[in-house]
Every structure is written in structure tokens, then in C-alpha cells.
Design a protein around this motif. Sequence first.
Motif, PDB file in Angstrom:
ATOM      1  N   ILE A   1      70.626  46.947  31.705  1.00  0.00           N
ATOM      2  CA  ILE A   1      71.089  46.986  33.014  1.00  0.00           C
ATOM      3  C   ILE A   1      69.722  47.200  33.764  1.00  0.00           C
ATOM      4  CG2 ILE A   1      72.500  48.938  31.800  1.00  0.00           C
ATOM      5  CD1 ILE A   1      70.307  51.000  32.191  1.00  0.00           C
ATOM      6  N   TYR A   2      68.468  47.007  33.884  1.00  0.00           N
ATOM      7  CA  TYR A   2      66.801  46.862  33.914  1.00  0.00           C
ATOM      8  C   TYR A   2      67.203  46.266  35.244  1.00  0.00           C
ATOM      9  CZ  TYR A   2      65.636  42.238  32.799  1.00  0.00           C
ATOM     10  OH  TYR A   2      64.882  41.299  32.718  1.00  0.00           O
ATOM     11  N   PRO A   3      67.984  44.958  35.683  1.00  0.00           N
ATOM     12  CA  PRO A   3      68.015  44.381  36.828  1.00  0.00           C
ATOM     13  C   PRO A   3      68.243  44.957  38.049  1.00  0.00           C
ATOM     14  CG  PRO A   3      68.518  43.023  34.984  1.00  0.00           C
ATOM     15  CD  PRO A   3      68.607  44.433  34.363  1.00  0.00           C
ATOM     16  N   ASP A   4      69.932  45.984  37.197  1.00  0.00           N
ATOM     17  CA  ASP A   4      70.778  47.440  38.075  1.00  0.00           C
ATOM     18  C   ASP A   4      69.640  47.963  38.690  1.00  0.00           C
ATOM     19  OD1 ASP A   4      73.481  45.503  38.221  1.00  0.00           O
ATOM     20  OD2 ASP A   4      73.079  46.814  36.426  1.00  0.00           O
TER      21      ASP A   4
ATOM     22  N   ALA B   1      77.273  51.676  40.058  1.00  0.00           N
ATOM     23  CA  ALA B   1      78.195  51.399  38.919  1.00  0.00           C
ATOM     24  C   ALA B   1      78.817  50.781  37.834  1.00  0.00           C
ATOM     25  CB  ALA B   1      79.150  51.546  40.419  1.00  0.00           C
ATOM     26  N   HIS B   2      77.593  49.626  38.057  1.00  0.00           N
ATOM     27  CA  HIS B   2      77.610  48.528  37.107  1.00  0.00           C
ATOM     28  C   HIS B   2      76.836  48.821  36.186  1.00  0.00           C
ATOM     29  CE1 HIS B   2      75.956  44.868  35.168  1.00  0.00           C
ATOM     30  NE2 HIS B   2      76.799  44.492  35.778  1.00  0.00           N
ATOM     31  N   ALA B   3      75.788  49.202  36.608  1.00  0.00           N
ATOM     32  CA  ALA B   3      75.005  49.776  35.546  1.00  0.00           C
ATOM     33  C   ALA B   3      75.467  51.272  34.697  1.00  0.00           C
ATOM     34  CB  ALA B   3      73.628  50.119  36.101  1.00  0.00           C
ATOM     35  N   LEU B   4      75.938  51.977  34.371  1.00  0.00           N
ATOM     36  CA  LEU B   4      76.669  53.346  34.627  1.00  0.00           C
ATOM     37  C   LEU B   4      78.201  51.772  34.024  1.00  0.00           C
ATOM     38  CD1 LEU B   4      76.714  55.828  37.571  1.00  0.00           C
ATOM     39  CD2 LEU B   4      75.451  56.317  35.211  1.00  0.00           C
ATOM     40  N   GLU B   5      78.748  51.407  34.067  1.00  0.00           N
ATOM     41  CA  GLU B   5      79.952  50.633  33.172  1.00  0.00           C
ATOM     42  C   GLU B   5      79.124  50.273  32.278  1.00  0.00           C
ATOM     43  OE1 GLU B   5      82.801  48.925  36.220  1.00  0.00           O
ATOM     44  OE2 GLU B   5      83.075  47.729  34.230  1.00  0.00           O
TER      45      GLU B   5
END
Lengths: 339, 246
Positions: free
Chosen positions: A311-314, A295-299
Motif C-alpha cells: 500500500i505504500y505507493p497509495d 479506498a484502494h489502500a484500505l481495500e
Amino acid sequence: MKVRALAKRILIQIKNDKRTLALMLAAPLLILTLLYFVFEGTVSGLSVGIINAPSHYENALYENNIKTIRYYSEEEAFKALDDGEVIAVVSIRSGKLHAWLDGSNSVDANTARQAIEMAQRGQNTVRKDLILDVTYVYGQEDLSLFDNFAAILMSFLVFFFVFLITGISFLKERTTGTLEKILSTPIKRWEVVVGYVLGFGAVNVVQSAIISFYLVYVLNVMMVGSVWLVLLTTLVTAIAALTLGILLSTAANSEFQMIQFIPIVIVPQVFFGGLFQLSSGWEAFGHLMPLYYSAHALEEIMMKGSGLDRIYPDLLILIALSVIFMTVNTKMLKHYRRI
Amino acid sequence: MDDSIILEGVNKIYGAKQVLNDVSFSVPRGAIYGLLGPSGCGKTTTVKIVAGISEATYGKAYVLNQTMPNLTLMNKIGYMAQSDALYGDLTAKENLEFFGSLYGLNRAFLSKRILEVMNLVNLTEEVNRKVALFSGGMKRRLSLALTILHEPEILILDEPTVGIDPLLRKDIWEELYSMTKNGVTILVTTHVMDEAEKCTHLSMMRDGRLIASGTPIEIQNSVGVSKLEDAFLIYGKASGESPNES
């Protein structure tokens, strides 16, 4: 080679089982569409009863999307409030505003109250040059609730359906004895797990693509980043769900027991995965949920237009989880055959 | 003649329950070795150990002179479980192709072999039908076809002919005999007497032990009866009188 045979078999099975295919592809779209209409719709149809108020006040209310109904006696007005025809009754006597509010629906009551107060202040007296100057850094002014929730809803739906379908499919493999039959061939245990991930992974690519494109292009959700990154994130989420589904299915003895994992595994993901504002302690707990990362990456992608660099850590965490689930799975198959 | 399957003092313990108690036997190459006994006596556990799916808690199992379980040896073993391990969503052919590729058979050989085995179990006309639509007997026959698909040297059949009509059962046994002529060794479990009589060697099992072994005639003679069923009843009674000490 054996991995490919297993993946191919899963694809044929899904192709032959139209209902499961529909569940994987169409059901998320249906639910997203329904939620779209639920969250997109603005509150409307609020009526306020007027006992005594100047007409410019009435007009001001009307501009705030509130219908007004004039009553000629207090009894008449309060009866309408009682019957739920109006949410509030307003009376202005010698410049002082009196309002009686039906607070049984807090959201509607708040909307009505704000409108009543705003109309009283009379916005036309405000100097134009002093109007607040707001710039949205992320998002935009007319975002609906659906835009806010779209990211987590999508990852949740993907997670839920993939988890359930792969879990039950692997469970069936055990209960019908085909897993034992497979393990009586020279296949290695890890090949079984990887074959499963590849087979369902291929379905997930199609599924993720359909859902991502539908959300972005048909439902026109707020989206400033790259649709390909949305697709990538969705796919990684699906793989995590798939590996977790296979893993947990080894702890279930029937389809029904698989369903029992939903309140334990799936529902908390929604609560703690970012849908709600949480106290810091519970937010730390949310970090344990795979859905939090997706969800965090998509946001980040959809609202802030972030690229892979943010977003790569997610994504790495989700991939790492998948690898861990697969490793544990291979180990757990030892229960059925040691070598 | 060398033995294809050798079990030496095999014990299997699940938790507190001893399922197999000191089971030892050897199966000569080309034999049809029958394990006869009531359900729950440990037949399935025994054949699973030979198939390499399960493992003895202690004791040794050798197949073709190698210790089991052994992954490379599994190519030479065909195992047919008691339940029909088939994919209902797939057609008979798709089932065969899937397991065929797990055994690493190449495409040309596989398609030739599929025709052969389907002909053998009399399912040639059902090859493109979904298995979910098969009757119980048809599923059993397809399971057998799957088991012999890769031409194994060792065939392990757990209750193979349940639900198969007598005529086809006869055909299948004839096929099993002709396979043994080519050097295939067969280990079969059953609780049907007339099937046990068809085996070249026989062991009776009860409560996880072997209570009698030999050819069917030897077993009958050892207790002086003319029917295998009587021998089974006498042995069963005898072991019942000395309760299991475990």
C-alpha cells in the motif's frame, strides 16, 4: 515555536466549540452505523402466490426464504398481485411452470424469479459429489454490501468532514481579519500553513482512531489486515483532505461558497474513487481523485490483508498531494502578505 | 530628531484603481501622527503599508530606518486593524497568549504583561471570559490590548476608539501619551475631529492624496479658522473642486 502556538490555538478552539468537535468525531460514526443497517439487511418478506403447484415445490420456495400463499382461483391470485401482496403468481400445469412477475422493483423481482426457477429444478436431484467447489481467495461467502463499501465509505466520510471543517475554519480566519492580524506578526507564511496542518492533524489522529476502531471492532466489518495500517491510511487521507480544504478556502468568500465546493470536489470522488465499476477511460479519470488511493489502500488491507509493502505507493501519492497543496497554499498566502 | 516612519512617494494601484497617489510624510519619534479623512480615502491602505502587510506599488516606506515590508521589524510594530481580529471561541486570555507566542514572548513575561494590558483597557475581570460574549466596545479594547502586548516601538491604530465610551477613550489617550514619552511612535487613523485634535501631527487625506499636513494648530491657521472641523471642510471642498485626474 510559532507553529506550535498556532496548533495549540486550533486545539483550544475546537475544545471550546463542542458542536464542531461532535461533528468531527460522532457524525461519521452515526452515518457509518446507519449505512451498516441499510446495507446489512437482507431482502426479506417476498411472497409468491400459488394457484396450482405440488407441495414439494412450495417447500422448495420456502427454503429460499420466500413465503407462499395459496389461492383457489386465478382472479383471487391476480388481484393479490395487483395489490402488491405477492410479487409473483405461480401455476404449474402438466409439469410446465407459468409465472407472472411484478417487475416494478427489479431487485426483488430478480430474487423472486431465481427462487421460482431454482425450486422448479429441484436441487435434491443434484449429485452431492458434483457440487461446485468454491474457495474464496479474498473476502468470504457471507460478505454483505457493507463489507464491500466499508473502505470507501470510511475514507469518504473522513475526507468530507475534514475538508469542510478545516476549509471553513481557515476561511473564517480570513473573513474575521485574524489572518491579517497573524500576518502582522513576524510569523512566516509556511508557519501558518504548517501550524494549521499540525493543529487539525492532531484532531484527525483522534478522529481516525475512533472511526477505524469502530468500524473494525463494533461494526465487525470484514477485516483481515492490520488495524494500525487502516489507521495510518485514514490519517493520511485526512491530511490530504485538510490541506485541500485550506487551499480551496482561499478561493471562497463565504461559508456558503465553501459548501458549493461539495458537489464539485467531494461528490465526484465517490463516483470515481472506486465505489462503482467504471469503463477504463473513466477509471483513468478516477486516478486523479485522492479518494481513489485511500479506498484502494484500505481495500488491500481490509480484504486482502496486505502489508505496507503493497500500500505504500497509495500512501506516498496521498502524502505527495498534501505537500503540493501545502506548497501552493504558502504561495497563495502571498496575496495577503508578500514576505 | 530622527523620523521613525518615512513614506516617500507611495502609490498603490489595485487593478485599474489608484488608491494612493504620491503619499509622502514622515513621523518623528515619539509623535502621535493622525491621518484624518472620510472613509475610502486611503487611510487604511496607507497604514497597512507602514505595518508591512501591504506593499507600495511604487514608492518607498521606511520604518526605523529599514525598508518595509521587513519580517524582523514586525516584532517592533503593533498593528490594530479596523475590524476586531479576535477569536470568539477563545477567552480573552487565550487570545492574548496566542498572539503573545506569535511575537515570541516568553511565558513569565507574557503572564505579567497580560495583567498589565488587561488592567490598562479595564478588562481585568473579563480575562477568562469567551470573547464571543464581549460587547463591541470590549472587543475593541481587547484588540488594543493585543496590539500593545509585545511593547512595540511603533503603534499603528486604524480607528482605535470606535465604540469606546468617552471616559475610557480619555484613559486610552492618556495611556497613548505616556507611551510616547517612552519613545513609542504612534500612527493613528480617525474620522473623529476631537480625536484628531489630540494628535501632535496631522495629515488630511482625500481620494488617496494628502491634502494638508502639520500640527492641528498649523492646519487651522493655514486657512484662517479657529476649529479643525472648519479647516477639514474647507480643504475637503477645495480638493473636490479639482477632480482627480486618475
